[in-house]
Design a protein around this motif. Structure first.
Motif, PDB file in Angstrom:
ATOM      1  N   ASP A  23       0.831  -1.197   0.000  1.00 20.56           N
ATOM      2  CA  ASP A  23       0.000   0.000   0.000  1.00 20.56           C
ATOM      3  C   ASP A  23       0.873   1.257   0.000  1.00 20.56           C
ATOM      4  OD1 ASP A  23      -1.972   1.891   0.253  1.00 20.56           O
ATOM      5  OD2 ASP A  23      -2.586   1.318   2.281  1.00 20.56           O
ATOM      6  N   PRO A  24       1.411   1.644  -1.179  1.00 18.88           N
ATOM      7  CA  PRO A  24       2.329   2.797  -1.242  1.00 18.88           C
ATOM      8  C   PRO A  24       1.661   4.134  -0.960  1.00 18.88           C
ATOM      9  CG  PRO A  24       1.773   2.067  -3.445  1.00 18.88           C
ATOM     10  CD  PRO A  24       1.183   1.062  -2.509  1.00 18.88           C
ATOM     11  N   VAL A  25       0.337   4.198  -1.030  1.00 21.09           N
ATOM     12  CA  VAL A  25      -0.363   5.455  -0.768  1.00 21.09           C
ATOM     13  C   VAL A  25      -0.392   5.762   0.728  1.00 21.09           C
ATOM     14  CG1 VAL A  25      -2.566   6.667  -0.932  1.00 21.09           C
ATOM     15  CG2 VAL A  25      -1.760   5.276  -2.852  1.00 21.09           C
ATOM     16  N   ASN A  26      -0.627   4.732   1.538  1.00 19.03           N
ATOM     17  CA  ASN A  26      -0.811   4.948   2.973  1.00 19.03           C
ATOM     18  C   ASN A  26       0.354   4.478   3.832  1.00 19.03           C
ATOM     19  OD1 ASN A  26      -3.606   5.964   2.813  1.00 19.03           O
ATOM     20  ND2 ASN A  26      -4.048   3.903   2.046  1.00 19.03           N
ATOM     21  N   ASN A  27       1.262   3.705   3.265  1.00 20.32           N
ATOM     22  CA  ASN A  27       2.410   3.214   4.032  1.00 20.32           C
ATOM     23  C   ASN A  27       3.684   3.802   3.412  1.00 20.32           C
ATOM     24  OD1 ASN A  27       4.507   1.751   5.273  1.00 20.32           O
ATOM     25  ND2 ASN A  27       3.182  -0.040   5.542  1.00 20.32           N
TER      26      ASN A  27
END
Length: 283
Positions: free
Chosen positions: A156-160
């Motif tokens: 999850d590159p958007v949130n992590n």
């Protein structure tokens, strides 16, 4: 009691600093003409200085090279001065001339190596690095390699923030004001968000740019979980006759490398494009 490790690391960083700033210029600077000769080789020597230090500094599971980053949809980056990758998950893809290509999944960090940095140079370097971070956002089919804790979670590159690859800039000195540094770092490129911004910038004859977290401490990510808003930029400068800012840079870079999520390269996606054949049933 003397801290032996600190003493050895200090010697390595000081030797690197001298070679980057003095040796490279002494070899490729014409005192008569007052200008650089063989600018390409000058830059290559400086890039080699950084790669050598990081090769000695990082654990052996990480490789340090230069080349191109390839996205899942066959996007290709600019020629990157420095790429840090995980050796166990990176196939050796290269041309006969030795130019290397790295799947974005197993790339951990990408760096730009510069001489003097002003606003224009910084815009160009940070724009290139932002586009590489955007390549990670474009990954649609990813499996986390089992080299980090909680590898069974969803990518999850958007949130992590640890699912974003790391970007950094190393230069000899800043030739612009602190206000310009801050302005250009916080600037958005091509509609990108704060998480796509550079992690660290350091000038050997200057200081190291980090971010400032809510506890007033230096922070190596442009956002602070769980928020996604930008946080202030901080410039850490050394005390007289000190390399404290460089020690901070390499310490934070090591932490970033150790924290960044490594993915299995999705080579089957590319292999499908090669599947052009005819089949005949044999009796």
């Amino acid at each position: 009691m003397q801290n032996i490790i600190a003493t050895l690391l200090e010697a390595q960083i000081e030797a690197f600093s001298k070679e980057f700033t003095d040796t490279s210029r002494n070899v490729f600077y014409d005192d008569t003409e007052k200008k650089l000769i063989h600018a390409g080789e000058f830059g290559m020597l400086r890039e080699a200085c950084v790669r050598e230090l990081l090769t000695n500094f990082l654990p052996g599971i990480y490789g340090v090279s230069h080349g191109y980053v390839i996205g899942q949809n066959s996007e290709i980056s600019h020629q990157c001065d420095l790429i840090i990758y995980h050796r166990n998950y990176t196939p050796y893809l290269h041309t006969p001339e030795g130019q290397r290509f790295f799947p974005v999944e197993s790339v951990i960090a990408v760096g730009e190596i510069k001489s003097k940095v002003d606003g224009t140079v910084l815009d160009d370097a940070l724009g290139k690095l932002t586009r590489i971070k955007l390549m990670r956002d474009a990954i649609t089919d990813a499996a986390i390699a089992r080299v980090r804790p909680h590898s069974d979670r969803k990518y999850d590159p958007v949130n992590n923030i640890r699912d974003q690859l790391v970007t950094f800039v190393i230069c000899e000195e800043y030739s612009c004001s602190n206000a310009v540094l801050s302005e250009r770092i916080k600037k958005s490129w091509s509609g990108s968000t704060p998480r796509h911004r550079v992690n660290l910038i350091t000038a050997i004859k200057g200081g190291t740019c980090t971010y400032k977290d809510s506890n007033n401490k230096s922070w190596m990510y442009p956002v602070e979980p769980p928020a996604s808003d930008e946080i202030p930029v901080r410039l850490v400068t050394p005390k007289p006759d000190s390399i404290g800012h460089l020690a901070l840079f390499f310490r934070y870079l090591l932490l970033l490398v150790e924290d960044t999520t490594v993915l299995y390269p999705e080579l089957t996606r590319h292999l499908r494009d090669l599947l052009s054949y005819e089949a005949e049933d044999l009796e």
